[in-house]
Design an enzyme around this catalytic site. Structure first.
Site, PDB file in Angstrom:
ATOM      1  NE  ARG A  20      89.826  18.341 -23.485  1.00 50.64           N
ATOM      2  CZ  ARG A  20      89.724  17.192 -22.913  1.00 50.64           C
ATOM      3  NH1 ARG A  20      88.654  16.808 -22.421  1.00 50.64           N
ATOM      4  NH2 ARG A  20      90.907  16.427 -23.084  1.00 50.64           N
ATOM      5  CG  ASP A  41      88.085  17.524 -30.309  1.00 48.25           C
ATOM      6  OD1 ASP A  41      88.776  18.509 -29.800  1.00 48.25           O
ATOM      7  OD2 ASP A  41      87.990  16.345 -30.034  1.00 48.25           O
ATOM      8  CB  ILE A  42      88.716  12.601 -31.966  1.00 47.28           C
ATOM      9  CG1 ILE A  42      88.300  10.976 -32.113  1.00 47.28           C
ATOM     10  CG2 ILE A  42      88.871  12.554 -30.406  1.00 47.28           C
ATOM     11  CD1 ILE A  42      89.575  10.017 -32.148  1.00 47.28           C
ATOM     12  CB  ILE A  81      94.349  14.180 -36.604  1.00 47.28           C
ATOM     13  CG1 ILE A  81      94.815  13.720 -35.352  1.00 47.28           C
ATOM     14  CG2 ILE A  81      93.590  15.616 -36.361  1.00 47.28           C
ATOM     15  CD1 ILE A  81      96.358  14.332 -34.661  1.00 47.28           C
ATOM     16  CG  ASN A 107      95.595  22.358 -30.346  1.00 44.41           C
ATOM     17  OD1 ASN A 107      96.362  22.641 -29.533  1.00 44.41           O
ATOM     18  ND2 ASN A 107      94.511  21.527 -30.216  1.00 44.41           N
ATOM     19  CB  SER A 160     105.282  19.404 -25.909  1.00 51.61           C
ATOM     20  OG  SER A 160     105.681  19.254 -24.662  1.00 51.61           O
ATOM     21  CE1 TYR A 173     102.221  15.102 -25.527  1.00 51.43           C
ATOM     22  CE2 TYR A 173     104.147  15.979 -24.366  1.00 51.43           C
ATOM     23  CZ  TYR A 173     102.809  16.500 -24.974  1.00 51.43           C
ATOM     24  OH  TYR A 173     102.272  17.635 -24.989  1.00 51.43           O
TER      25      TYR A 173
HETATM   26  N1  LIG Z   1      98.599  21.048 -21.369  1.00 49.87           N
HETATM   27  C1  LIG Z   1      99.899  21.082 -21.777  1.00 49.87           C
HETATM   28  O1  LIG Z   1     100.472  21.731 -20.473  1.00 49.87           O
HETATM   29  C2  LIG Z   1     100.563  21.050 -22.921  1.00 49.87           C
HETATM   30  C3  LIG Z   1     101.781  21.480 -22.855  1.00 49.87           C
HETATM   31  C4  LIG Z   1     102.740  21.166 -23.891  1.00 49.87           C
HETATM   32  C5  LIG Z   1     101.976  20.773 -25.266  1.00 49.87           C
HETATM   33  N2  LIG Z   1     100.769  20.678 -25.121  1.00 49.87           N
HETATM   34  C6  LIG Z   1      99.811  20.257 -26.571  1.00 49.87           C
HETATM   35  O2  LIG Z   1      98.987  21.096 -26.923  1.00 49.87           O
HETATM   36  C7  LIG Z   1      97.894  20.481 -27.503  1.00 49.87           C
HETATM   37  C8  LIG Z   1      96.603  20.807 -26.921  1.00 49.87           C
HETATM   38  O3  LIG Z   1      96.302  20.113 -25.673  1.00 49.87           O
HETATM   39  P1  LIG Z   1      95.565  20.745 -24.675  1.00 49.87           P
HETATM   40  O4  LIG Z   1      96.267  21.068 -23.499  1.00 49.87           O
HETATM   41  O5  LIG Z   1      94.556  21.450 -25.290  1.00 49.87           O
HETATM   42  O6  LIG Z   1      94.599  19.329 -24.153  1.00 49.87           O
HETATM   43  P2  LIG Z   1      93.201  18.903 -24.429  1.00 49.87           P
HETATM   44  O7  LIG Z   1      93.210  17.464 -24.090  1.00 49.87           O
HETATM   45  O8  LIG Z   1      92.151  19.720 -23.307  1.00 49.87           O
HETATM   46  O9  LIG Z   1      92.807  19.091 -25.795  1.00 49.87           O
HETATM   47  C9  LIG Z   1      93.313  18.105 -27.021  1.00 49.87           C
HETATM   48  C10 LIG Z   1      92.100  18.040 -27.859  1.00 49.87           C
HETATM   49  O10 LIG Z   1      92.600  17.028 -28.773  1.00 49.87           O
HETATM   50  C11 LIG Z   1      91.209  16.244 -29.233  1.00 49.87           C
HETATM   51  N3  LIG Z   1      92.072  15.061 -30.077  1.00 49.87           N
HETATM   52  C12 LIG Z   1      92.898  14.139 -29.229  1.00 49.87           C
HETATM   53  N4  LIG Z   1      93.091  13.360 -30.157  1.00 49.87           N
HETATM   54  C13 LIG Z   1      92.522  13.607 -31.401  1.00 49.87           C
HETATM   55  C14 LIG Z   1      92.464  12.863 -32.650  1.00 49.87           C
HETATM   56  N5  LIG Z   1      93.219  11.857 -32.989  1.00 49.87           N
HETATM   57  N6  LIG Z   1      91.825  13.704 -33.498  1.00 49.87           N
HETATM   58  C15 LIG Z   1      91.062  14.763 -33.314  1.00 49.87           C
HETATM   59  N7  LIG Z   1      91.271  15.439 -31.992  1.00 49.87           N
HETATM   60  C16 LIG Z   1      91.649  14.750 -31.114  1.00 49.87           C
HETATM   61  C17 LIG Z   1      90.794  15.937 -27.850  1.00 49.87           C
HETATM   62  O11 LIG Z   1      89.298  15.408 -27.924  1.00 49.87           O
HETATM   63  C18 LIG Z   1      90.842  17.350 -27.085  1.00 49.87           C
HETATM   64  O12 LIG Z   1      89.629  18.053 -27.353  1.00 49.87           O
HETATM   65  C19 LIG Z   1      98.357  18.808 -27.703  1.00 49.87           C
HETATM   66  O13 LIG Z   1      99.021  18.699 -28.537  1.00 49.87           O
HETATM   67  C20 LIG Z   1      99.205  18.821 -26.444  1.00 49.87           C
HETATM   68  O14 LIG Z   1     100.213  17.710 -26.921  1.00 49.87           O
HETATM   69  C21 LIG Z   1      99.817  20.635 -24.100  1.00 49.87           C
END
Ligand SMILES: NC(=O)c1ccc[n+]([C@@H]2O[C@H](COP(=O)([O-])OP(=O)(O)OC[C@H]3O[C@@H](n4cnc5c(N)ncnc54)[C@H](O)[C@@H]3O)[C@@H](O)[C@H]2O)c1
Length: 283
Positions: A20, A41-42, A81, A107, A160, A173
């Site tokens: 997602r 994905d986990i 991961i 990601n 990030s 983080y």
């Molecule tokens: N949303 C924000 O504002 C933002 C800002 C900066 C950086 N990020 C980074 O962007 C990336 C994606 O995040 P997002 O915003 O789409 O959030 P999200 O929570 O919607 O998506 C993260 C996905 O990673 C999966 N995941 C988590 N841990 C895992 C693991 N150990 N093994 C496999 N899959 C795993 C989750 O199940 C989830 O589907 C992340 O690294 C996050 O730190 C997000």
């Protein structure tokens, strides 16, 4: 279709956290541009210290449907991961099925909130173990296959804004995401010898389930001075499409940058930190 409409035709991309959010957006965008996709994905809870739900099996299946709707192939698997052996297995299976590996989008990540001296060991360890150690394991599992394919390639590490600046209230983080900046830059030199480019992206405020508005408001209410470290997202009044999204950006907007970094249009970039924040961090 080949050429300009399908600039990634014939290439294969490995994307973590693809059920997602941003990961799904990257999978669908890279497929639209012609790449076959290995999506992991986990799809399971990680720790009680992560207070929002992880992606689900159904969501990962939806990513596969969306990739296949573009006409490309997808191999999806539920892999943590933090599990190197499982990562290596899915890389081997993906390369067997698709013949090569060209692009990595590292990601997957998790977030929680708390002060440095108040968080539990589990809260600290979970974020560091997924975001930093898990991303290293992702690289450990994929780079040998990219090098063996011999086609060069592009690695995009999802850090990030917290990987470039102080973010009080989520220092674990920030430490993990600063670690990814360092990992990006060292890997850019090491993998550069094999024609593989490595860059990090630094998104800010993307509308996904990771951004728990209530948890953020709770920490700002408790520690109002922390608010100064989280600049409001600059709003483009000419952006009709995202008018309702003041304060946030869409995963698709990050995918625009990832697709550019994955393709040859960014071939002069390696070891770069790309802010995806509409300039918010300059405030
Ligand atoms: N949303 C924000 O504002 C933002 C800002 C900066 C950086 N990020 C980074 O962007 C990336 C994606 O995040 P997002 O915003 O789409 O959030 P999200 O929570 O919607 O998506 C993260 C996905 O990673 C999966 N995941 C988590 N841990 C895992 C693991 N150990 N093994 C496999 N899959 C795993 C989750 O199940 C989830 O589907 C992340 O690294 C996050 O730190 C997000």
């Amino acid at each position: 279709m080949t050429g300009i409409n399908r600039p990634l035709e014939g290439r294969v991309a490995f994307i973590t956290g693809a059920a997602r959010g941003q990961g799904r957006a990257h999978a669908v965008r890279l497929a639209t541009e012609g790449a076959d996709i290995i999506a992991i994905d986990i799809c399971a809870p990680i720790s009680e210290t992560i207070t929002y739900p992880m992606g689900t099996s159904e969501e990962l299946a939806e990513t596969v449907r969306a990739v296949e709707a573009t006409g490309r192939k997808a191999l999806a698997r539920e892999v943590d991961i933090r599990d190197l052996a499982a990562l290596q297995q899915v890389v081997a299976d993906g390369v067997e099925q698709f013949g090569r590996l060209d692009i990595l989008v590292a990601n997957a990540g998790v977030l929680s909130w708390g002060r440095i001296w108040e968080m539990s060991e589990e809260q600290w360890d979970t974020v560091i173990d997924v975001n930093l150690n898990g991303t290293w394991r992702t690289i450990r599992a994929t780079l040998p296959a990219m090098i063996a394919a011999g086609n060069g390639g592009s690695v995009i590490i999802v850090s990030s804004s917290a990987g470039l600046k102080a973010t009080p209230g989520n220092a674990h983080y920030a430490a993990s995401k600063h670690g990814l900046t360092a990992l990006t830059n060292s890997l850019a030199i090491e993998a550069g010898e094999f024609g593989i480019r490595v860059n990090s992206i630094h998104p800010y405020s993307i509308e996904t389930p990771m951004v728990e508005k209530d948890a953020m408001m709770a920490i700002f209410a408790k520690h109002p001075s922390y608010l100064h470290s989280f600049a409001p997202m600059p709003y483009n009044p000419l952006d009709e499409e995202n008018k309702g999204l003041q304060g946030f950006m869409e995963p698709d907007e990050v995918a625009d940058v990832v697709a550019w970094l994955a393709g040859d249009g960014s071939k002069t970039l390696s070891g770069s930190q790309i802010a995806v924040d509409r300039g918010a961090m300059k405030h």
